[in-house]
Design a protein around this motif. Structure first.
Motif, PDB file in Angstrom:
ATOM      1  N   SER A  21      -9.967   1.788 -76.865  1.00  0.00           N
ATOM      2  CA  SER A  21     -11.163   1.363 -77.572  1.00  0.00           C
ATOM      3  C   SER A  21     -11.630  -0.005 -77.073  1.00  0.00           C
ATOM      4  CB  SER A  21     -10.873   1.296 -79.076  1.00  0.00           C
ATOM      5  OG  SER A  21     -12.001   0.824 -79.783  1.00  0.00           O
ATOM      6  N   SER A  22     -12.933  -0.113 -76.841  1.00  0.00           N
ATOM      7  CA  SER A  22     -13.512  -1.360 -76.341  1.00  0.00           C
ATOM      8  C   SER A  22     -14.944  -1.473 -76.840  1.00  0.00           C
ATOM      9  CB  SER A  22     -13.486  -1.385 -74.809  1.00  0.00           C
ATOM     10  OG  SER A  22     -14.287  -2.435 -74.305  1.00  0.00           O
ATOM     11  N   GLN A  26     -17.400   2.486 -73.150  1.00  0.00           N
ATOM     12  CA  GLN A  26     -17.182   3.713 -73.920  1.00  0.00           C
ATOM     13  C   GLN A  26     -17.424   4.924 -73.019  1.00  0.00           C
ATOM     14  OE1 GLN A  26     -19.851   1.601 -75.315  1.00  0.00           O
ATOM     15  NE2 GLN A  26     -18.317   0.338 -76.351  1.00  0.00           N
ATOM     16  N   ASN A  31     -13.453  10.981 -76.235  1.00  0.00           N
ATOM     17  CA  ASN A  31     -12.205  10.383 -75.770  1.00  0.00           C
ATOM     18  C   ASN A  31     -11.073  11.402 -75.889  1.00  0.00           C
ATOM     19  OD1 ASN A  31     -10.659   8.333 -74.688  1.00  0.00           O
ATOM     20  ND2 ASN A  31     -10.229   7.387 -76.664  1.00  0.00           N
ATOM     21  N   ILE A  47     -19.417   6.521 -67.961  1.00  0.00           N
ATOM     22  CA  ILE A  47     -18.935   5.430 -68.807  1.00  0.00           C
ATOM     23  C   ILE A  47     -20.123   4.549 -69.169  1.00  0.00           C
ATOM     24  CG2 ILE A  47     -17.390   3.438 -68.962  1.00  0.00           C
ATOM     25  CD1 ILE A  47     -15.667   4.829 -66.818  1.00  0.00           C
ATOM     26  N   ARG A  48     -20.266   4.261 -70.439  1.00  0.00           N
ATOM     27  CA  ARG A  48     -21.346   3.395 -70.907  1.00  0.00           C
ATOM     28  C   ARG A  48     -20.828   1.962 -70.995  1.00  0.00           C
ATOM     29  NH1 ARG A  48     -22.206   5.743 -75.256  1.00  0.00           N
ATOM     30  NH2 ARG A  48     -23.933   7.089 -74.584  1.00  0.00           N
ATOM     31  N   HIS A  59     -11.608  -3.199 -67.696  1.00  0.00           N
ATOM     32  CA  HIS A  59     -11.080  -2.163 -68.570  1.00  0.00           C
ATOM     33  C   HIS A  59     -10.366  -1.130 -67.699  1.00  0.00           C
ATOM     34  CE1 HIS A  59     -10.670  -0.809 -72.602  1.00  0.00           C
ATOM     35  NE2 HIS A  59     -11.263   0.371 -72.400  1.00  0.00           N
TER      36      HIS A  59
END
Length: 205
Positions: A21-22, A26, A31, A47-48, A59
């Motif tokens: 989680s970040s 996202q 996920n 990936i956003r 990340h």
């Protein structure tokens, strides 16, 4: 951003796609979702990225199969800090064998702090040679001149700015500026780093 998975085997491969989680990174898909990657056919993982500030982000994307676990590092490099200098620093005529000093203002016109390192050549000097200037802030440095003989003198003041981990030399950033010619003592800028020519004139005795 898009990460492409390529199956180089001859059989389909089931891959679990996951990410911790970040608030900045996202997965566009769910996920811990499972994907079937066919041989020779790329599977795209989107990936956003939503940055909060103009800084560096990192990340990890984790791809897990029945045989291995692959960690894909993700990095987003923010814009480097930009330092602004006067176009020229003029010492004019200076007495021989005596020290002369000029104050130079260095302004950070970017949105992030910068560590700087200054260097020059004799008979010029600069203090402090290293320091940090915050975003939008200005610092003063002192350029000194001390010649032992009469004549015209010129030199260069180079400023290397680092906005990231100083142990990672490959990530150091510098700002290039066009070079200018000088007829009187002064500072100029040149490509690849903040570079200025310093001239000083010593009248004959």
């Amino acid at each position: 951003m898009v990460v492409s998975l390529v199956n180089k085997d001859k059989l389909p491969e089931v891959v679990r796609i996951s990410m911790e989680s970040s608030p900045y990174f996202q997965l566009v898909c769910s996920n811990n979702a499972y994907r079937v990657v066919m041989p020779g056919v790329p599977a795209h993982v989107r990936i956003r990225f939503t940055p909060g500030k103009g800084k560096d982000y990192s990340h990890k994307l984790i791809c897990t199969t029945a045989r291995e676990r692959i960690v894909v590092p993700i990095q987003a490099i923010g814009a480097p800090a930009i330092l602004e200098f006067p176009d020229q620093l003029d010492f004019s005529e200076c007495p021989v064998k005596q020290s002369s000093q000029k104050t130079l203002l260095v302004r950070n016109v970017s949105k992030r702090a910068a560590r700087y390192q200054l260097s020059t050549q004799s008979p010029f000097s600069v203090v402090p040679a290293t320091g940090t200037v915050g975003a939008g802030d200005t610092v003063q440095v002192t350029v000194g001149f001390h010649a032992l003989m009469t004549g015209d003198y010129s030199g260069s003041l180079c400023c290397n700015t680092a906005t990231r981990d100083p142990r990672d030399q490959e990530r150091q950033e510098s700002r290039g500026m066009p070079r200018e010619s000088l007829g009187k003592p002064g500072l100029n800028r040149a490509p690849q780093c903040h570079l200025k020519d310093i001239d000083a004139e010593i009248p004959g005795i």
